[in-house]
Design a protein around this motif. Structure first.
Motif, PDB file in Angstrom:
ATOM      1  N   SER A 199       0.801  -1.232   0.000  1.00 25.07           N
ATOM      2  CA  SER A 199       0.000   0.000   0.000  1.00 25.07           C
ATOM      3  C   SER A 199       0.831   1.278   0.000  1.00 25.07           C
ATOM      4  N   CYS A 254       9.612  -8.117   7.217  1.00 26.96           N
ATOM      5  CA  CYS A 254       9.306  -6.681   7.249  1.00 26.96           C
ATOM      6  C   CYS A 254      10.573  -5.873   7.542  1.00 26.96           C
ATOM      7  N   ALA A 303      -1.478  -3.719  10.878  1.00 26.42           N
ATOM      8  CA  ALA A 303      -0.254  -4.411  11.250  1.00 26.42           C
ATOM      9  C   ALA A 303      -0.642  -5.890  11.324  1.00 26.42           C
ATOM     10  N   ASN A 339      -1.826 -12.027   3.192  1.00 22.18           N
ATOM     11  CA  ASN A 339      -0.403 -11.741   3.042  1.00 22.18           C
ATOM     12  C   ASN A 339       0.267 -12.556   1.936  1.00 22.18           C
TER      13      ASN A 339
HETATM   14  O1  LIG Z   1       2.752  -6.074   5.918  1.00 18.26           O
HETATM   15  C1  LIG Z   1       2.648  -5.379   6.932  1.00 18.26           C
HETATM   16  O2  LIG Z   1       3.575  -4.758   7.456  1.00 18.26           O
HETATM   17  C2  LIG Z   1       1.388  -5.275   7.623  1.00 18.26           C
HETATM   18  O3  LIG Z   1       1.448  -6.203   8.602  1.00 18.26           O
HETATM   19  C3  LIG Z   1       0.092  -5.617   6.971  1.00 18.26           C
HETATM   20  O4  LIG Z   1      -0.887  -5.240   7.905  1.00 18.26           O
HETATM   21  C4  LIG Z   1      -0.153  -4.922   5.668  1.00 18.26           C
HETATM   22  O5  LIG Z   1      -0.041  -3.541   5.847  1.00 18.26           O
HETATM   23  C5  LIG Z   1      -1.537  -5.269   5.160  1.00 18.26           C
HETATM   24  O6  LIG Z   1      -1.636  -6.663   5.031  1.00 18.26           O
HETATM   25  C6  LIG Z   1      -1.836  -4.626   3.830  1.00 18.26           C
HETATM   26  O7  LIG Z   1      -0.933  -5.150   2.906  1.00 18.26           O
HETATM   27  P1  LIG Z   1      -0.877  -4.538   1.454  1.00 18.26           P
HETATM   28  O8  LIG Z   1      -0.490  -3.124   1.628  1.00 18.26           O
HETATM   29  O9  LIG Z   1       0.151  -5.335   0.743  1.00 18.26           O
HETATM   30  O10 LIG Z   1      -2.244  -4.707   0.900  1.00 18.26           O
END
Ligand SMILES: O=C(O)[C@H](O)[C@@H](O)[C@H](O)[C@H](O)COP(=O)(O)O
Length: 261
Positions: free
Chosen positions: A43, A93, A155, A180
């Motif tokens: 995102s 991450c 998160a 994910n």
């Molecule tokens: O990956 C991360 O650090 C977050 O834990 C996760 O919450 C992520 O922000 C969402 O799953 C949206 O993922 P996208 O932005 O890939 O849709």
């Protein structure tokens, strides 16, 4: 919440990056830290890319910038404790933060880059230390947020999370693990490759410690997330990303594809 709608993820990222760059410049002039809360995943990628362009164009020094990653996958150890997954893993991450944020911004910074001790990641061995460190720094100036597409996780906080939850180790919800698969291509589309645990910033930490937040959602697959977030008036535990409604100075940035569907 009323969304601000952009034509595409690139224009969204450019607008948000300009806002962040203004904040970094002001913090630098005031000689105070600028703590930026950062999700991994897709995102915010256009924002991180555009922020590097801003840093280069404005010749921004980054010595005052603190990058706080919101979560990391964790592995159980035989003694019952947890530790981060291998930081060289494609889905880590920590790896994401180093490659997509630190390296990119430091390459763009002509002068002072980000100090390595200003890259914060919650530690599964002592999750509360993350909340203490954020508080010592005076809170998060801007928390960038994203919502899971299928279950509204924020998160790694799963559905059912209490609004005041602190930073902690959690078992990942199955839908979060499914979401994910799309976030990190390195999983190869196989659910068994997605870890079952993570250490995550708490919804309570986001609520209490953020001075401002911007929730970002783009793409048709985020339409339900946008619907839930625009309809929410307060925190709804079955869609934890609605915590954005209870944060200071909240904004919702979406693109046309997510808004239209
Ligand atoms: O990956 C991360 O650090 C977050 O834990 C996760 O919450 C992520 O922000 C969402 O799953 C949206 O993922 P996208 O932005 O890939 O849709």
């Amino acid at each position: 919440m009323t969304p601000t709608v952009f034509p595409d993820p690139e224009s969204l990222g450019a607008a948000l990056a300009a806002r962040i760059a203004d904040g970094i410049a002001a913090a630098s002039a005031g000689r105070r830290p600028y703590v930026l809360g950062c999700p991994g995943g897709r995102s915010l990628l256009t924002t991180y890319h555009a922020l590097a362009d801003e840093v280069r164009a404005r010749r921004l020094p980054l010595g005052h910038l603190v990058v706080a990653m919101m979560d990391e996958y964790a592995e159980p150890q035989p003694d019952g404790t947890f530790r981060h997954v291998d930081p060289s893993a494609a889905h880590s991450c920590v790896r994401f933060g180093r490659d997509e944020i630190l390296r990119r911004l430091n390459a763009a910074a002509l002068g002072t880059g980000i100090n390595p001790d200003r890259f914060l990641v919650p530690d599964p061995a002592d999750p509360a230390a993350f909340d203490r460190r954020i508080a010592e720094l005076g809170g998060v100036e801007l928390f960038l947020l994203a919502s899971g597409a299928g279950d509204g996780h924020i998160a790694f906080n799963p559905a059912g999370t209490h609004r005041d939850a602190p930073t902690r180790v959690v078992a990942l919800a199955e839908q979060t693990r499914r979401d994910n698969l799309a976030t990190f291509a390195g999983f190869g589309g196989r659910l068994e490759n997605v870890p079952r645990h993570g250490v995550t910033v708490g919804t309570g930490t986001i609520r209490a410690q953020s001075h401002s937040v911007v929730m970002v959602a783009h793409g048709a697959h985020k339409a339900e997330a946008v619907r839930r977030l625009t309809a929410a008036e307060h925190y709804e535990p079955d869609w934890p990303a609605t915590v954005v409604t209870e944060c200071a100075d909240p904004l919702l940035y979406v693109d046309l594809a997510a808004a239209r569907s």
